[in-house]
Design a protein around this motif. Sequence first.
Motif, mmCIF file in Angstrom:
data_model
loop_
_atom_site.group_PDB
_atom_site.id
_atom_site.type_symbol
_atom_site.label_atom_id
_atom_site.label_comp_id
_atom_site.label_asym_id
_atom_site.label_seq_id
_atom_site.Cartn_x
_atom_site.Cartn_y
_atom_site.Cartn_z
ATOM 1 N N TYR A 191 17.405 -38.428 -25.696
ATOM 2 C CA TYR A 191 16.079 -38.992 -25.456
ATOM 3 C C TYR A 191 15.922 -39.385 -23.991
ATOM 4 N N ILE A 192 14.764 -39.081 -23.426
ATOM 5 C CA ILE A 192 14.511 -39.354 -22.019
ATOM 6 C C ILE A 192 14.492 -40.861 -21.762
ATOM 7 N N ILE A 238 6.532 -39.587 -25.737
ATOM 8 C CA ILE A 238 7.938 -39.832 -26.042
ATOM 9 C C ILE A 238 8.634 -38.477 -26.048
ATOM 10 N N SER A 239 9.640 -38.322 -25.184
ATOM 11 C CA SER A 239 10.231 -36.992 -24.982
ATOM 12 C C SER A 239 11.736 -36.994 -25.188
ATOM 13 N N LEU A 262 4.499 -30.433 -27.022
ATOM 14 C CA LEU A 262 5.599 -29.477 -27.048
ATOM 15 C C LEU A 262 6.508 -29.933 -28.187
ATOM 16 N N PRO A 263 7.386 -29.064 -28.687
ATOM 17 C CA PRO A 263 8.274 -29.514 -29.773
ATOM 18 C C PRO A 263 9.099 -30.743 -29.409
ATOM 19 N N SER A 264 9.396 -30.922 -28.119
ATOM 20 C CA SER A 264 10.257 -32.036 -27.724
ATOM 21 C C SER A 264 9.483 -33.228 -27.169
ATOM 22 N N THR A 265 8.144 -33.209 -27.265
ATOM 23 C CA THR A 265 7.335 -34.322 -26.774
ATOM 24 C C THR A 265 6.334 -34.760 -27.829
ATOM 25 N N LEU A 266 6.362 -36.047 -28.134
ATOM 26 C CA LEU A 266 5.407 -36.641 -29.069
ATOM 27 C C LEU A 266 4.402 -37.453 -28.265
#
Length: 419
Positions: A218-219, A233-234, A273-277
């Motif tokens: 998680y970033i 949230i990425s 993107l799949p990795s960003t909410l």
Amino acid sequence: MALRTVGSVLGVFLLSVAVVLGQDGWSVTYTPQSICALKGSTVELTCSYTYPSGYTVTTTLWFTKNDAEGNPVSLSDDPDYKGRVTYHNDNKNDCTLRITDLRESDAATYKFRFITDRTGGRYTGNPGVTLSVTDLQVKVTPYSVVSAWKTLTCTTCLLTGSPTSIWYKNGQIVTDNTSPYSVYPDAADSYSCAVKGHEDLHSPAVCVQDQSCNRVTYIDKRICALKGSSVDISCTYSSYHPIKTTFWFRSDKSTPEDLTRDPEYAGRALESLPSTLRITDLRESDSAEYKFRFNTEISGWGYSVPGTTLYVTDLQVKVTPAAEGQKTLTCSTTCTLTDNQNPNFIWYKNGQRLDEPTSLQYSVNNSYSDSYSCAVKGHEDIQAPAVCECELVLYLTSINHLRSMRKDKLHRNDNVIHS
């Protein structure tokens, strides 16, 4: 070994200085004088102080830097520490400082200063206490030239108390062990470490044998955002096996549910993107830990790795008395905004934006007719509820009006009875 010896000599020297300073009654003692702590954790800088009898302490403060005029800048007034520092005041000689949600930028030398009611009666505790802030990392080295085994080391500065390292394989605890740790890895496996007592602060997961192992990183561990705003949230992720589906979920739900299908987030939760909410129109009820999950033909992955914790805050204007005839307004949040570590605040008077340079605090003259509000630059559409002294005037006016109406009604009724 030489370094350890130097440290011992230095400690004795500083203790001797404290004794000399204590002879005239003035002293500040830090225990210890250097501390290493984990990024994201909480630390206490233990401190005590003394001063001669007959003096009264009027001001106490901790600081790491001075202003342009050479005066110490209190951490309580420093935007970088807003909402993260507290001073102990259990007794008059306790000056312990507590810092929460540590950042790497907090690494500095901290000093305590107190001022008394007598001219020249002020004292700064030198040399202070040095704080180092570290992030955990996993270092991978071959066990030997001819062996497939790997040695994992949880690297950090020397944490107080020499705590135990905890090792995780694919997000699951495998052992409580002091570093280093030897493994015979599978290409799909990822490893991370944490320190006992701070299990929520994992190191980033590493692939030991193949860079396409199963892992989610998680970033941000924590995010603070304004109520009514939007937040991203990425994470980054990889999988050893082909991925079938991905989704984001709240960890406090009994059954992980795709947020884009959750009625509470209808129209507000999007995967850009799949990795960003992305969550829009944030509510205080959105405060929670969020995690990312991917499913393969073999298994699902992402449950046990700590995710990103979101804190949603509103804006409030706090009013405190200042000099005679003045008040200090503070634009207050319950956490430090993540996307703007040093935000510019905008102030409004009677709904009109003020043009002069503004900051976290704003001083005003007492006025019973004016109302004030604030906002954060970049989020001007999200304003704090307006506050004013006029509310007290309106209240008293209402009471007097009601009393007047009641007297008038009684007078009319009395006329009716006597007519």
